[in-house]
Scaffold this active site. Structure first.
Site, mmCIF file in Angstrom:
data_model
loop_
_atom_site.group_PDB
_atom_site.id
_atom_site.type_symbol
_atom_site.label_atom_id
_atom_site.label_comp_id
_atom_site.label_asym_id
_atom_site.label_seq_id
_atom_site.Cartn_x
_atom_site.Cartn_y
_atom_site.Cartn_z
ATOM 1 N N ASP A 270 3.252 3.214 -9.863
ATOM 2 C CA ASP A 270 4.446 3.557 -9.103
ATOM 3 C C ASP A 270 5.657 3.514 -10.030
ATOM 4 O O ASP A 270 5.561 3.887 -11.199
ATOM 5 C CB ASP A 270 4.599 2.564 -7.943
ATOM 6 C CG ASP A 270 5.235 3.171 -6.720
ATOM 7 O OD1 ASP A 270 4.493 3.461 -5.763
ATOM 8 O OD2 ASP A 270 6.471 3.371 -6.725
ATOM 9 N N PRO A 278 10.186 -13.453 -5.488
ATOM 10 C CA PRO A 278 9.542 -14.722 -5.139
ATOM 11 C C PRO A 278 8.373 -14.603 -4.180
ATOM 12 O O PRO A 278 7.709 -15.598 -3.896
ATOM 13 C CB PRO A 278 10.689 -15.502 -4.472
ATOM 14 C CG PRO A 278 11.555 -14.439 -3.858
ATOM 15 C CD PRO A 278 11.506 -13.293 -4.831
ATOM 16 N N ASP A 279 8.103 -13.402 -3.700
ATOM 17 C CA ASP A 279 7.114 -13.257 -2.637
ATOM 18 C C ASP A 279 5.888 -12.449 -3.080
ATOM 19 O O ASP A 279 5.065 -12.089 -2.246
ATOM 20 C CB ASP A 279 7.765 -12.579 -1.417
ATOM 21 C CG ASP A 279 7.075 -12.924 -0.117
ATOM 22 O OD1 ASP A 279 7.317 -12.235 0.899
ATOM 23 O OD2 ASP A 279 6.268 -13.882 -0.088
ATOM 24 N N HIS A 305 10.901 1.302 -4.952
ATOM 25 C CA HIS A 305 9.733 1.861 -4.265
ATOM 26 C C HIS A 305 8.460 1.083 -4.581
ATOM 27 O O HIS A 305 7.698 0.714 -3.673
ATOM 28 C CB HIS A 305 9.571 3.326 -4.681
ATOM 29 C CG HIS A 305 8.546 4.090 -3.924
ATOM 30 N ND1 HIS A 305 7.209 4.089 -4.264
ATOM 31 C CD2 HIS A 305 8.645 4.893 -2.835
ATOM 32 C CE1 HIS A 305 6.536 4.870 -3.435
ATOM 33 N NE2 HIS A 305 7.389 5.378 -2.548
ATOM 34 N N ASN A 319 3.647 -18.369 3.253
ATOM 35 C CA ASN A 319 4.295 -19.233 2.275
ATOM 36 C C ASN A 319 5.713 -19.608 2.697
ATOM 37 O O ASN A 319 6.528 -19.992 1.867
ATOM 38 C CB ASN A 319 4.317 -18.563 0.903
ATOM 39 C CG ASN A 319 5.114 -17.265 0.893
ATOM 40 O OD1 ASN A 319 5.392 -16.689 1.933
ATOM 41 N ND2 ASN A 319 5.481 -16.804 -0.291
ATOM 42 N N VAL A 408 -10.678 9.958 -3.554
ATOM 43 C CA VAL A 408 -9.487 9.231 -3.114
ATOM 44 C C VAL A 408 -9.440 9.173 -1.594
ATOM 45 O O VAL A 408 -9.712 10.165 -0.913
ATOM 46 C CB VAL A 408 -8.218 9.901 -3.670
ATOM 47 C CG1 VAL A 408 -6.963 9.257 -3.093
ATOM 48 C CG2 VAL A 408 -8.196 9.812 -5.190
#
Length: 541
Positions: A270, A278-279, A305, A319, A408
């Site tokens: 991408d 942080p995630d 994106h 979390n 795909v």
């Protein structure tokens, strides 16, 4: 130690159980649950049952004198382990040896003396070797047996019929053990009843699990619906509830065993990702052919994106921050950034992902700008053992490359009413659809619309087939975590074959894996049905 028991070995194990070294409380190391399943003793744990309710805090202090501690709930910072709630009651408490050593054989008597008649019994804890983590731990309750109605004359065996407890058992009866301290259920069943019945399935245990069997709702900040500054009524992560990854009732994250022992790598080819987010948990040191997976400006891509795509597939779940994702417990993201968006660059990024351990590749982009796709076709053809997912495209017309490649999984988009988004491309190559309108996810730090602790690192309205594809990529990673030997063709068959037949109808076409519709392919993905397809029937309930 994992134990695999074949049908041939099962009969021999009766002797092994009888003769195996005894441990805490005199329980055998191996215990037969039924004719097909054996469990092994976890000698570091026990279940204490008191005659009357006990204050948990005071109990913890008293247990410390014996080197014991109460089993604790757990919510890991990383997504490898589900949030877990220990199944304590006001009378039953799970304890473990604080240093992880086996419990002393004389501890039963020591506890009994210290608690001065307060203990009703101490139960052994067993582990199912086929299930990873604490989800496998349980106690065959020592004062109860469940017996087939065909076995009669049990009242003289130190058992007492429990009529109320037998209701709705449909062919089984519940019996209480009169002396669970000296003759626990495990001993009664193994020594006498099963020999009389001639069938291990006729005498079963009442198993109490160590963990509460939660219907999983992540505690991530933006998972639940609720007010958000400057937004209309915020719907929460409707997308994960819609595909039954989490939410009310039994969902995919209730079925999948905790932790798979490895992280499934999802390559996100991408615009790169915010590597400081942080995630999201990233693969260390893998940035593609340029050595850099960080967020870059690529013409035709919205700012952030790649970070938004990565968050849907693999943001760290449960979390206490941000968003949950489809595969946050079992995945890491490999961020691969385009720089010039050429076909050879795309081929190199695909090949790099395959060579560096990616099991899933997400391509939330499409193009008609490459007159020749031979170089990228070869990369896609050579991606052996890798699940390839791509966005169908947002033009409201025919599907574009790479989603048109036969290897795909072409992913279209639906809204929160399971209706095809009007921008979602359609036609013969379309495999499935997934949520792709107003999807909450991660974004580059400080640029989002959702604020967590005054940090706007998340966005509430990522829209497009770019958002749909990582749902499918995350589901593929989840299936690989359950069964790593699955081939891409088998994963595709499961995802397509278990998809929900959403409107429009009819599904009068036919793909290799079931009914097909030109606008939504095989239908909208269903994570619960997909993971259940890999589980034995006894675990699907």
């Amino acid at each position: 130690m994992l134990i695999t028991v074949t049908a041939v070995e099962a009969c021999q194990r009766v002797v092994a159980v009888r003769d195996a070294p005894s441990s805490f409380g005199g329980y055998p190391f191996l215990l037969q649950q039924d004719s097909a399943h054996w469990v092994e003793l976890d000698a570091t744990r026990a279940l204490l049952c008191f005659l009357r309710p006990v204050d948990k805090g005071q109990l913890a202090e008293r247990l410390g004198r014996f080197g014991l501690e109460l089993e604790r709930d757990r919510a890991e910072d990383r997504g490898d382990t589900e949030f877990e709630v220990v199944n304590h009651t006001d009378r039953r408490f799970w304890v473990r040896e604080a240093l992880g050593a086996p419990l002393d054989a004389g501890l039963y008597e020591e506890l009994d003396a210290a608690f001065d008649g307060e203990l009703e019994w101490v139960g052994a804890v067993y582990r199912d070797p086929e299930i990873a983590g604490r989800q496998s731990l349980h106690c065959p309750v020592p004062d109860v047996l469940i017996v087939d109605e065909v076995v009669s004359g049990l009242e003289g065996e130190g058992l007492r019929a429990d009529d109320e407890g037998s209701s709705y058992l449909n062919g089984y009866r519940r019996y209480s053990i009169e002396e669970p301290r000296t003759r626990p259920a495990a001993r009664v069943a193994q020594e006498q009843l099963r020999q009389r019945a001639g069938n291990a399935d006729a005498v079963l245990y009442e198993n109490m699990p160590l963990l509460v069997p939660l219907s999983m709702d992540p505690v991530d900040t933006f998972y639940p619906a609720g007010p958000q500054p400057n937004l209309p009524a915020y719907p929460g992560q409707w997308n994960l509830r819609r595909i039954r990854a989490y939410g009310p009732g039994r969902t995919a994250h209730d079925v999948v065993a905790t932790g798979s022992g490895f992280d499934v790598i999802i390559a996100v080819i991408d615009s790169g990702c915010d590597l400081t987010h942080p995630d999201i948990a990233y693969v260390a040191g893998s940035g593609g052919i340029s050595g850099n997976g960080s967020n870059t400006g690529v013409p035709g891509f919205a700012a952030g994106h790649g970070t938004m795509v990565a968050g849907i597939a693999g943001a760290t779940s449960h979390n206490l921050k941000g968003v949950a994702s489809v595969a946050g417990y079992w995945s890491r993201i490999m961020p691969l950034a385009f720089s010039s968006f050429t076909n050879t660059e795309a081929a190199r990024l695909i090949n790099f992902a395959v060579a560096n351990g990616a099991r899933v590749i997400n391509m939330s982009w499409n193009t008609t700008g490459w007159p020749s796709t031979l170089v990228t076709d070869r990369a896609l053809n050579d991606a052996n053992g890798v699940v390839l997912c791509a966005a169908a495209g947002n033009g409201g017309g025919v599907i574009t490359y790479p989603a048109t490649h036969p290897n795909v999984i072409a992913c279209g988009a639906v809204n929160n009413n399971d209706r095809r988004a009007n921008f979602s491309n359609f036609g013969t190559p379309l495999s499935v659809v997934a949520p792709g309108v107003d999807v909450p996810t991660t974004t580059t730090r400080g640029s989002g619309t959702l604020s967590d602790l005054d940090r706007k690192d998340w966005v509430h309205d990522f829209t497009g087939t770019s958002a749909a594809a990582p749902h499918v990529a995350g589901l593929a990673a989840m299936l690989i975590a359950i069964e790593p030997t699955l081939t891409p063709a088998e994963i595709r068959a499961i995802i397509e074959g278990t998809s929900n037949r959403v409107p429009p109808s009819p599904y009068n076409g036919q793909s290799e894996n079931g009914p097909w519709n030109t606008f939504v392919g095989n239908g909208r993905i269903d994570a619960m049905d997909a993971v259940s397809a890999l589980k034995p029937a006894r675990l699907r309930r």
